[in-house]
Design a protein around this motif. Structure first.
Motif, PDB file in Angstrom:
ATOM      1  N   LEU A  11      31.930  32.030  38.442  1.00 45.24           N
ATOM      2  CA  LEU A  11      32.116  33.479  38.403  1.00 45.24           C
ATOM      3  C   LEU A  11      33.556  33.815  38.022  1.00 45.24           C
ATOM      4  O   LEU A  11      33.808  34.799  37.304  1.00 45.24           O
ATOM      5  N   SER A  12      34.495  33.006  38.449  1.00 44.00           N
ATOM      6  CA  SER A  12      35.896  33.216  38.077  1.00 44.00           C
ATOM      7  C   SER A  12      36.087  33.081  36.569  1.00 44.00           C
ATOM      8  O   SER A  12      36.859  33.835  35.959  1.00 44.00           O
ATOM      9  N   GLU A  13      35.374  32.143  35.951  1.00 45.25           N
ATOM     10  CA  GLU A  13      35.458  31.964  34.500  1.00 45.25           C
ATOM     11  C   GLU A  13      34.886  33.175  33.768  1.00 45.25           C
ATOM     12  O   GLU A  13      35.447  33.650  32.766  1.00 45.25           O
ATOM     13  N   ILE A  14      33.775  33.693  34.276  1.00 45.11           N
ATOM     14  CA  ILE A  14      33.172  34.880  33.648  1.00 45.11           C
ATOM     15  C   ILE A  14      34.110  36.079  33.774  1.00 45.11           C
ATOM     16  O   ILE A  14      34.342  36.811  32.800  1.00 45.11           O
ATOM     17  N   LEU A  15      34.674  36.287  34.964  1.00 47.40           N
ATOM     18  CA  LEU A  15      35.612  37.392  35.153  1.00 47.40           C
ATOM     19  C   LEU A  15      36.856  37.216  34.292  1.00 47.40           C
ATOM     20  O   LEU A  15      37.397  38.184  33.745  1.00 47.40           O
ATOM     21  N   ILE A  18      37.020  34.723  45.335  1.00 45.10           N
ATOM     22  CA  ILE A  18      36.941  35.107  43.919  1.00 45.10           C
ATOM     23  C   ILE A  18      37.576  36.471  43.684  1.00 45.10           C
ATOM     24  O   ILE A  18      38.312  36.671  42.706  1.00 45.10           O
ATOM     25  N   LEU A  19      37.314  37.420  44.569  1.00 46.61           N
ATOM     26  CA  LEU A  19      37.898  38.752  44.421  1.00 46.61           C
ATOM     27  C   LEU A  19      39.413  38.703  44.593  1.00 46.61           C
ATOM     28  O   LEU A  19      40.144  39.421  43.894  1.00 46.61           O
ATOM     29  N   ASP A  68      44.780  39.067  42.102  1.00 47.47           N
ATOM     30  CA  ASP A  68      46.118  38.528  41.858  1.00 47.47           C
ATOM     31  C   ASP A  68      46.381  38.175  40.399  1.00 47.47           C
ATOM     32  O   ASP A  68      47.514  38.304  39.920  1.00 47.47           O
ATOM     33  N   ASN A  69      45.343  37.720  39.687  1.00 49.47           N
ATOM     34  CA  ASN A  69      45.570  37.109  38.381  1.00 49.47           C
ATOM     35  C   ASN A  69      44.944  37.823  37.191  1.00 49.47           C
ATOM     36  O   ASN A  69      45.445  37.695  36.069  1.00 49.47           O
ATOM     37  N   LEU A  70      43.850  38.551  37.412  1.00 54.09           N
ATOM     38  CA  LEU A  70      43.144  39.174  36.294  1.00 54.09           C
ATOM     39  C   LEU A  70      43.554  40.650  36.235  1.00 54.09           C
ATOM     40  O   LEU A  70      42.836  41.547  36.668  1.00 54.09           O
ATOM     41  N   THR A  71      44.727  40.878  35.681  1.00 52.54           N
ATOM     42  CA  THR A  71      45.360  42.194  35.772  1.00 52.54           C
ATOM     43  C   THR A  71      44.705  43.255  34.889  1.00 52.54           C
ATOM     44  O   THR A  71      45.045  44.439  35.015  1.00 52.54           O
TER      45      THR A  71
END
Length: 364
Positions: free
Chosen positions: A121-125, A165-166, A171-174
């Motif tokens: 899910l992190s890869e998709i986001l 994941i959230l 923190d990273n997917l700005t």
């Protein structure tokens, strides 16, 4: 149309939610994560969808109530449907998805292979985040409707840790904006563990917007305008009678308004019939809750008949059971019902926020 029972998607189809819509739009534009909270049938989905459409940014809307089960496969199917739905408008997203292992894109259809372990899910986001950086708005919204359902995924080997994941996305997917709605606020907080120092989300600022019920004046205004749209003449007495039965909960106001219009009659007998149909809906919902604990039924019944203090609830439940209960047990049951959104505490008293749920429990 105000009495359309489906969630609204345009501002003109909503009544008196301008302030909440603007707050939500501002929060989404400026904050990594927003919670939109309110009891059942208060209009969260409508406010959310109107805000999403007005912002003009790409968004992925996930109604977690539509999950077939709480598996990785079911979640990925939901993601596939939601992302495929925006590909016709945001064609460039397909080019980003094609580069991800485990994702197949056919025209305006994206399929996620849940068996591909590298497709997290992190890869998709992360892919959505990269695409968002190239859009005019510069961000993409991921909206999780009824996000307390995350709780059902928790625990066990292979389960998805949504809190982690959230937090990673925060923190990273700005270029992502996360929106979570919840009608069971206690369960949502529990799922995200926002007050747990060991939680990945602990200490992060999360904006919370709460939707409240309409007061009597707004409820009357809503009904009056709805019937005017349908060119139906309804007396002030009947408008007040409907409000008396549903107490400002817009979903029930809509249900009653639509039902009265369909009957083509404005009579108290019609309201009685609609009330009974609504109570059958309540029964179907509550029986699922009562299946989790026999005490829930007794506590709600006690509150509905006026035994609404902690002591009153304990005495009533013990009398019906014919045996004493530990104080901690009663407190835990009451706390669970608050988490479920079925009870609220005001001062030293408890109340059932939905008058139709209260009426159903009174009849138990």
């Amino acid at each position: 149309m105000l009495f359309d029972p489906r969630p609204k998607e345009r501002r003109e189809d909503l009544f008196d939610r301008e302030e909440e819509i603007e707050k939500l739009k501002k929060s989404i534009s400026n904050q990594p994560m927003t919670l939109l909270l309110g009891i059942r049938r208060i209009g969260k989905t409508s406010v959310l969808k109107v805000a999403l459409n007005e912002l003009g940014a790409p968004y992925v809307y996930l109604d977690l109530r539509s999950l077939e089960d709480y598996s990785r496969a079911s979640l990925y199917r939901l993601l596939s449907e939601a992302i495929s739905g925006i590909l016709p408008k945001w064609k460039r997203l397909g080019e980003f998805l094609k580069k991800v292992r485990g994702v197949s894109v056919y025209g305006f259809r994206a399929e996620f292979d849940w068996k591909e372990r590298s497709l997290t899910l992190s890869e998709i986001l992360g892919t959505l985040n990269r695409f968002a950086g190239e859009t005019e708005k510069g961000f993409l919204i991921v909206a999780f409707d009824e996000a307390q359902i995350f709780r059902n995924f928790s625990g066990g080997k292979g389960r998805i840790d949504f809190g982690r994941i959230l937090a990673y996305a925060y923190d990273n997917l700005t270029n992502l904006r996360l929106v979570l709605t919840g009608s069971e606020a206690g369960l949502l907080f529990d799922a995200l563990r926002l007050e747990d120092p060991s939680s990945p989300l602990y200490g992060r600022y999360i904006n919370i917007i709460r939707l409240e019920r309409f007061d009597r004046e707004k409820s009357i205004g809503f009904l009056r305008k709805g019937f005017e749209e349908l060119e139906m003449n309804v007396s002030e007495d009947m408008l007040h009678e409907i409000c008396k039965r549903v107490d400002g909960i817009v979903g029930w106001l809509t249900y009653f308004g639509c039902s009265v219009y369909e009957s083509k009659k404005v009579e108290r007998e019609v309201l009685d019939e609609v009330t009974e149909r609504a109570l059958r809906l309540v029964e179907n919902e509550l029986e699922k809750v009562f299946g989790k604990s026999r005490y829930y039924r007794l506590v709600l019944k006690a509150v509905s008949i006026g035994m609404d203090s902690w002591t009153g609830i304990k005495r009533a439940v013990e009398a019906w059971l014919g045996k004493p209960l530990h104080n901690a047990q009663i407190s835990r049951i009451i706390g669970n019902l608050i988490d479920l959104g079925l009870l609220e505490k005001t001062g030293d008293r408890y109340l059932i926020p939905d008058p139709l749920i209260s009426e159903y429990c009174r009849r138990l």
